[in-house]
Design a protein around this motif. Structure first.
Motif, PDB file in Angstrom:
ATOM      1  N   LEU A 152       0.708  -1.581  -0.462  1.00 55.26           N
ATOM      2  CA  LEU A 152       0.368  -0.203  -0.222  1.00 55.26           C
ATOM      3  C   LEU A 152       1.302   1.591  -0.242  1.00 55.26           C
ATOM      4  O   LEU A 152       0.776   1.929  -0.947  1.00 55.26           O
ATOM      5  CB  LEU A 152      -0.915  -0.394   1.040  1.00 55.26           C
ATOM      6  N   GLU A 153       2.238   1.211   0.206  1.00 47.59           N
ATOM      7  CA  GLU A 153       3.190   2.900   0.608  1.00 47.59           C
ATOM      8  C   GLU A 153       3.162   2.821  -0.718  1.00 47.59           C
ATOM      9  O   GLU A 153       3.397   4.013  -1.115  1.00 47.59           O
ATOM     10  CB  GLU A 153       4.271   2.416   1.381  1.00 47.59           C
ATOM     11  N   ARG A 200       4.734  10.477   7.672  1.00 49.32           N
ATOM     12  CA  ARG A 200       5.382   9.551   7.019  1.00 49.32           C
ATOM     13  C   ARG A 200       6.114   9.567   8.333  1.00 49.32           C
ATOM     14  O   ARG A 200       7.410   8.429   8.231  1.00 49.32           O
ATOM     15  CB  ARG A 200       6.768  10.582   5.930  1.00 49.32           C
ATOM     16  N   ARG A 201       6.429   9.651   9.363  1.00 48.88           N
ATOM     17  CA  ARG A 201       6.706   9.323  10.864  1.00 48.88           C
ATOM     18  C   ARG A 201       6.031   8.100  11.469  1.00 48.88           C
ATOM     19  O   ARG A 201       6.213   7.555  12.197  1.00 48.88           O
ATOM     20  CB  ARG A 201       6.436  10.801  11.572  1.00 48.88           C
ATOM     21  N   LYS A 255       0.973   2.974  10.317  1.00 49.89           N
ATOM     22  CA  LYS A 255      -0.047   3.221  10.498  1.00 49.89           C
ATOM     23  C   LYS A 255      -0.836   3.500   9.532  1.00 49.89           C
ATOM     24  O   LYS A 255      -2.045   3.219   9.064  1.00 49.89           O
ATOM     25  CB  LYS A 255      -0.106   4.673  11.445  1.00 49.89           C
ATOM     26  N   TRP A 256      -0.786   4.534   8.247  1.00 54.02           N
ATOM     27  CA  TRP A 256      -0.764   4.795   7.463  1.00 54.02           C
ATOM     28  C   TRP A 256      -1.161   3.256   6.512  1.00 54.02           C
ATOM     29  O   TRP A 256      -2.412   3.035   6.121  1.00 54.02           O
ATOM     30  CB  TRP A 256       0.187   5.387   6.675  1.00 54.02           C
ATOM     31  N   ARG A 257      -0.549   2.757   6.625  1.00 55.72           N
ATOM     32  CA  ARG A 257      -0.694   1.553   5.659  1.00 55.72           C
ATOM     33  C   ARG A 257      -1.844   0.737   6.450  1.00 55.72           C
ATOM     34  O   ARG A 257      -2.587   0.091   5.458  1.00 55.72           O
ATOM     35  CB  ARG A 257       0.242   0.263   5.325  1.00 55.72           C
ATOM     36  N   ASN A 258      -1.629   0.603   7.529  1.00 54.94           N
ATOM     37  CA  ASN A 258      -2.823  -0.368   8.548  1.00 54.94           C
ATOM     38  C   ASN A 258      -4.037   0.416   8.314  1.00 54.94           C
ATOM     39  O   ASN A 258      -5.177  -0.641   8.149  1.00 54.94           O
ATOM     40  CB  ASN A 258      -2.363  -0.167   9.803  1.00 54.94           C
ATOM     41  N   ILE A 259      -4.317   1.590   8.724  1.00 49.56           N
ATOM     42  CA  ILE A 259      -5.573   2.106   7.896  1.00 49.56           C
ATOM     43  C   ILE A 259      -6.035   2.043   6.823  1.00 49.56           C
ATOM     44  O   ILE A 259      -7.459   1.599   6.758  1.00 49.56           O
ATOM     45  CB  ILE A 259      -5.851   3.935   8.659  1.00 49.56           C
ATOM     46  N   GLN A 311      -9.467   8.828  10.214  1.00 49.68           N
ATOM     47  CA  GLN A 311      -8.604   8.765  10.399  1.00 49.68           C
ATOM     48  C   GLN A 311      -7.163   9.495   9.376  1.00 49.68           C
ATOM     49  O   GLN A 311      -6.439   9.366   9.748  1.00 49.68           O
ATOM     50  CB  GLN A 311      -8.214   6.898  11.003  1.00 49.68           C
ATOM     51  N   ILE A 312      -7.702   8.664   7.792  1.00 52.48           N
ATOM     52  CA  ILE A 312      -6.453   9.344   6.238  1.00 52.48           C
ATOM     53  C   ILE A 312      -6.727  10.732   6.566  1.00 52.48           C
ATOM     54  O   ILE A 312      -5.029  11.387   6.800  1.00 52.48           O
ATOM     55  CB  ILE A 312      -6.804   8.777   5.786  1.00 52.48           C
TER      56      ILE A 312
END
Length: 230
Positions: A22-23, A33-34, A38-42, A151-152
């Motif tokens: 997903l990244e 980016r930090r 979590k970004w991928r998880n959501i 969240q996104i």
């Protein structure tokens, strides 16, 4: 292995692969980016919510079907068992993802939630019973679509946009209809059918509802306080 367990394993692997890719598919903005995991998880969670939410409320699968409204032990719509098995695979993948990447004090509520869902859905998949009941529970995922979008947008630092405000309104509306009302219907069904459900299954279902209901009421309060009553 039973077909249900194979589906669970395949779903786990598919969502794991999706998470890893997903990244590249949806690169995180500078503000996220930090916290790349979590970004991928959501986004992974959003993919599951879209899949399960849109399929759980198809007209031939909803409450007019005897497998949902009157006899969750008996017949259920075509593909329903597969959908529940796929959801078990997703919740297992999400459980492992949080366990590996987040501190326990930050994720214990969701880990607890996932444990309850995995146990309840797992029983339905293994026994081929109460699939209709599990399918009703997946209506909750319609609201989860907007929870994950929220969240996104937060991670993308878009909290002051019209898009965030519109999503907040839809989020609260679907929360009441597809989360609170669904859990209330499920609790009522268990109470009315307590004599027709085996004691062990009834106990698991009742404990599950007793855990899920207060958790969702608390989350609803947090959403209202954060998005509307700051």
């Amino acid at each position: 292995f039973s077909p249900g367990l194979l589906l669970v394993a395949g779903s786990f692997a598919a969502f794991r692969l999706l998470n890893r890719g997903l990244e590249r598919l949806v690169p995180p903005p500078p503000s996220a980016r930090r916290n790349r995991w979590k970004w991928r998880n959501i986004w992974t969670s959003l993919a599951h919510s879209v899949l399960s939410g849109t399929h759980s409320h198809s007209p031939h699968r909803f409450c007019l079907h005897p497998g949902l409204s009157e006899d969750p032990v008996g017949t259920h719509p075509p593909g329903a068992h597969s959908l529940v098995a796929v959801s078990v695979g997703y919740f297992l993948e999400d459980f492992v993802d949080m366990l590996c990447n987040q501190k326990l004090h930050q994720s214990w509520e969701l880990l607890f939630h996932h444990s309850v869902v995995i146990i309840c859905f797992g029983i339905a998949v293994l026994l081929h019973e109460y699939i209709g009941f599990a399918l009703v529970a997946l209506l909750v995922e319609i609201n989860s679509i907007f929870l994950h979008l929220r969240q996104i947008l937060l991670m993308a630092n878009l909290v002051h946009t019209t898009c965030y405000r519109l999503n907040s309104i839809v989020n609260v509306g679907t929360y009441v209809v597809f989360r609170i009302a669904t859990l209330a219907w499920m609790t009522r069904w268990l109470f009315l059918n307590r004599e027709n459900v085996p004691l062990a299954t009834y106990t698991v279902g009742t404990v599950g509802m007793a855990i899920m209901t207060p958790m969702n009421i608390i989350l609803f309060y947090r959403l209202l306080r954060s998005d509307f009553f700051k």
